[in-house]
Structures are given as structure tokens and as C-alpha cells.
Enzyme design. Structure first.
Site, mmCIF file in Angstrom:
data_model
loop_
_atom_site.group_PDB
_atom_site.id
_atom_site.type_symbol
_atom_site.label_atom_id
_atom_site.label_comp_id
_atom_site.label_asym_id
_atom_site.label_seq_id
_atom_site.Cartn_x
_atom_site.Cartn_y
_atom_site.Cartn_z
ATOM 1 N N ARG A 1 4.560 1.460 -2.971
ATOM 2 C CA ARG A 1 4.923 2.626 -2.108
ATOM 3 C C ARG A 1 4.919 3.812 -2.511
ATOM 4 N NH1 ARG A 1 10.192 -1.069 -0.372
ATOM 5 N NH2 ARG A 1 9.155 -2.526 1.229
ATOM 6 N N TYR B 1 2.236 0.648 6.761
ATOM 7 C CA TYR B 1 2.051 -0.656 5.699
ATOM 8 C C TYR B 1 3.021 -0.237 4.552
ATOM 9 C CZ TYR B 1 -2.200 1.947 4.156
ATOM 10 O OH TYR B 1 -3.150 2.978 3.951
ATOM 11 N N GLU B 2 3.016 -1.505 3.922
ATOM 12 C CA GLU B 2 4.041 -1.439 2.652
ATOM 13 C C GLU B 2 5.478 -1.095 2.719
ATOM 14 O OE1 GLU B 2 2.158 -0.950 -1.011
ATOM 15 O OE2 GLU B 2 -0.136 -0.880 -0.343
ATOM 16 N N GLY B 3 5.943 -1.438 4.139
ATOM 17 C CA GLY B 3 7.275 -1.256 4.434
ATOM 18 C C GLY B 3 6.978 -0.234 5.530
#
Ligand code: CAA
Length: 379
Positions: free
Chosen positions: A243, A362-364
């Protein structure tokens, strides 16, 4: 308190900026058009030590820090967000969890080739029905003699089609949900591994994203990372690193868009004067600048905390939320300021706007980042 970067971090910025000007800017538009991955450029990035940056020389690293790496992601993403994410996934989601959680033997086996760029890494976590809800993953790994037999389908794997080494997550105990998830290092040549559907995307078009498929895939049991059942936490810790990388990507996209806008408004004339002389427009650009500065502070702080052994999950979430929202805001405003020209492919801003969108996902998703931030508040 000192907000200045160290000399070695400034040196990394200068080196990557020069590299980006010469090697990445000239190809970024074409790579977006063709959707082809600029592999030669990635190899050159590895040759100048960018993949090795935040790792120890014991494993082929450059003994730099995470902040220097984040600056490199930022600079690259100013010109090409597709290379930015490919680089970030390679470092943050594949090499980093191996560096943090693998055994000495696994590190010695896998890190040197990853850090030199001889091999490329990916991260197989998301499944068709398990995106935000990671614990809903259905992929399984069953121990059979000296091998785990992996079965499952991973979705949206960045670098999937070009990766040699993948961090993959599967259930070793289906009855335990997230506590039954384990982490494995998978090589692309393991029997039973294959690439599925290639994704056709709105942005980051030169980044290669696909399904990765595991059909009775035989993974040597020594490729289990950590212990059985530790996979969920390894994935979450890897995503904490990732993140910050995506946040740096968003920051870079926003900075790149503002730079292009500044160039334009200084020469574009309407009603007899350069358009930056119109207050309405100058104030739009002041907001763009302020959001970038906010984002930069959060991104660098999260990286600095990681480098200094301070817990950084929440800082990573704040940085990702702020910087990727800034990327979307700034690129949208930039297209607006350039008007018809901004919308056309003659300028890179429409590409930057398309690239920015995925950084909020993406990535949460950014809603997940709010879950992480608010969750810590009410613990
Ligand atoms: N570090 C360490 N441990 C953590 C952690 C972290 N950052 N986050 C959670 N945990 C631990 C918790 O402490 C908890 O431990 P205990 O059970 O021992 O108390 C355990 O993990 C479970 O935590 P939660 O109950 O909070 O888990 P949850 O199931 O409710 O999920 C979530 C929380 C924040 C929604 C999480 O699932 C999440 O981050 N989802 C988003 C997933 C994501 O980012 N996917 C992106 C995949 S990669 C990608 O985008 C593609 C690409 O290639 C670029």
C-alpha cells in the site's frame, strides 16, 4: 524535526529522474497504446539497482531504505504508472514478504534472482469471490508426501503473465477460515501452474495482469513460507508494504499530471493572456498542489516509519487513501484545465487519468483503507 531527505535519498531521486527522462518518458505513450510490457526497460531498472534498493546486501540488495525505494516508484510513476505498479508488486508484494517471513534457505534461493531482475515476482491472493474479503478464498493446498498440491484460481494477478516467482496463498485447513490460510513460493515452471485469462484494462495498459491457475500444482513442501496457518497475516503484512508502494504510484501520477498542466497553462493563451493568469484556474492548481503535498507527507511518513521499526499499517492505509485520491483528483482537474486537448491522446493526461483510477481500487480499495484506519481507532 527535519523534513529534508537524506543525501542518499536525494541521489536516488536524481538518478531515477534522469533514467525516467531518458528511458521511460519516450516509451510510456506507445506502451499504453500497444499494451506491451516494456521488459527491456524493466531490466534496465533492475540493472541500475532499483529492485535491490530496500534489501540487505546479504541477499543481493543495495542496503538502501524503503523511503528511497518509494521515491523511485514515485519518479517512475510520474512517467509510466504501468511500470510503477509492476515494479511495486515485484518489490513490495513478492520480494518483501520473502525478505520478511521466509527461512534463510528460501531467502538465499529466491532473493538474489529477484533483486537482480533476473526473475520477476507476483502475488496471488485475490480470487473471483474473494477480493476485499480475503478470508473467503477457496484455493487449497494439501500436503502429499514432500509436496503441497495446490488447487485454485487467482484473479487480477499483476505481473502474472511475466512472473517467474509468485507468493501464493491457499487454505491448508478449510475449517479454520483465515487462520487456515498458508503462504507458498511458487515457480512458474512447477507442474500444474498456468496463466489464465489476460485482462483488458481501462488503464495501466502496459502492465500485465492475468488469472493464475493452479491445477494439482506440485509445490515442494519446503516452499511453505512461515508455518501453516500464518498465510493471512503474511498477506496483510505484505499488503502494508504494497500500500505504501501504490501510494507512491498515486503520488507520482499526480505529480506528473501537475507538471504537464503547469507547462500547458504557461503557454496557452485565451482572451489575450496566458491562462494561468485567470484566478479560477490558478486556484484549481493551488488545490492540486496542496493535495499532492499532503499525500507526499503521508507517503514518506509511512515509509519512514517502516524504515524505523515503527508499526505502519495505519500510516500505509492513510497514505494509500490520500495519495490515490489525490491522483484521481489531480488528473481529472488536469484534463479539465487542458479542455479538449486534455481529452485527446496527443497529451499524456487522459492516460494518467485512466491510470489513476485503479490506484483507488487495488491492494485494498480505498474503502478498505478506511476500515483499517477506523478499525485502529476503535480497537
Ligand atoms: N498486519 C498483521 N496482522 C493483521 C493485519 C496486518 N496489517 N491486518 C489484520 N491482521 C490480523 C488481525 O489482527 C487478526 O488477527 P487475530 O485473529 O489473531 O486477532 C487477523 O489478521 C484477521 O483480521 P481481521 O479480522 O481484521 O480480518 P478481516 O477478515 O475482517 O479482513 C480486511 C480485514 C482489512 C478487510 C482485509 O481482509 C483486507 O485488507 N482486505 C483487502 C485485501 C486486499 O488488499 N487485496 C488486494 C490484493 S493484491 C492486488 O490488489 C492485486 C495486485 O497484484 C496489485
Amino acid at each position: 524535526m527535519d523534513f529534508r531527505l537524506e543525501k542518499k535519498q536525494e541521489n536516488v531521486r536524481n538518478m531515477v529522474r534522469e533514467f525516467t527522462e531518458n528511458e521511460i518518458k519516450p516509451i510510456a505513450g506507445e506502451a499504453d497504446k500497444t499494451g506491451e510490457y516494456p521488459m527491456e526497460v524493466f531490466k534496465k531498472m533492475a540493472d541500475i539497482g532499483l529492485v535491490a534498493l530496500p534489501f540487505s546486501s546479504e541477499y543481493g540488495g543495495a542496503d538502501g531504505d524503503y523511503l528511497a525505494y518509494v521515491i523511485a516508484v514515485e519518479e517512475i510513476s510520474k512517467a509510466c504508472a504501468a511500470l510503477g505498479i509492476s515494479y511495486s508488486v515485484d518489490v513490495s508484494l513478492c520480494a518483501s514478504p520473502i525478505y520478511m517471513f521466509a527461512s534463510e534457505g528460501q531467502k538465499k534461493k529466491y532473493l538474489p534472482d529477484l533483486l537482480s531482475g533476473k526473475k520477476i515476482g507476483a502475488f496471488g491472493l485475490t480470487e473471483a469471490n474473494a477480493g476485499t474479503d480475503v478470508s473467503g478464498g477457496q484455493a487449497t493446498a494439501v500436503l502429499d508426501g514432500d509436496y503441497y498440491i495446490l488447487n485454485g484460481e487467482k484473479k487480477f494477478t499483476t505481473n502474472g503473465p511475466i512472473a517467474d516467482t509468485l507468493m501464493v496463498f491457499a487454505l491448508t485447513d478449510k475449517t479454520k477460515g483465515s487462520k487456515g490460510m498458508s503462504a507458498f513460493i511458487v515457480e512458474k515452471d512447477f507442474p500444474g501452474f498456468s496463466i489464465g485469462k489476460l485482462e483488458d484494462k481501462m488503464g495501466i495498459r502496459a502492465a500485465q495482469v492475468s488469472e493464475t491457475l493452479y491445477k494439482n500444482c506440485r509445490v515442494p513442501k519446503e516452499n511453505l513460507v512461515g508455518k501453516e496457518g500464518e498465510g493471512f497475516k503474511i498477506a496483510m503484512k505484505a499488503l502494508d508494504c504494497g500500500r505504501i508502494g501504490v501510494a507512491a504510484q498515486g503520488l507520482g501520477i499526480a505529480e506528473g499530471a501537475l507538471e504537464e498542466t503547469i507547462k500547458y497553462v504557461k503557454v496557452r493563451k485565451q482572451f489575450g493572456k496566458e491562462i494561468y493568469k485567470f484566478q479560477g484556474l490558478a486556484w484549481m492548481m493551488a488545490d492540486m498542489d496542496m493535495k499532492i503535498e499532503q499525500a507526499r507527507n503521508l507517503v514518506y511518513k509511512a515509509a519512514w516509519e517502516k524504515d524505523n521499526g515503527i508499526p505502519y499499517s495505519v500510516s500505509a492505509a492513510r497514505a494509500k487513501l490520500a495519495a490515490t485520491d489525490a491522483a484521481m483528483y489531480v488528473t481529472t482537474e488536469a484534463v479539465q484545465i487542458l479542455g479538449g486537448y486534455g481529452y485527446m491522446k496527443d497529451y499524456p493526461l487522459e492516460r494518467m487519468m485512466r491510470d489513476a483510477k485503479i490506484t483507488q481500487i487495488y491492494e485494498g480499495t480505498n474503502q478498505v483503507q478506511k476500515m483499517v484506519i477506523s478499525g485502529a481507532m476503535f480497537k
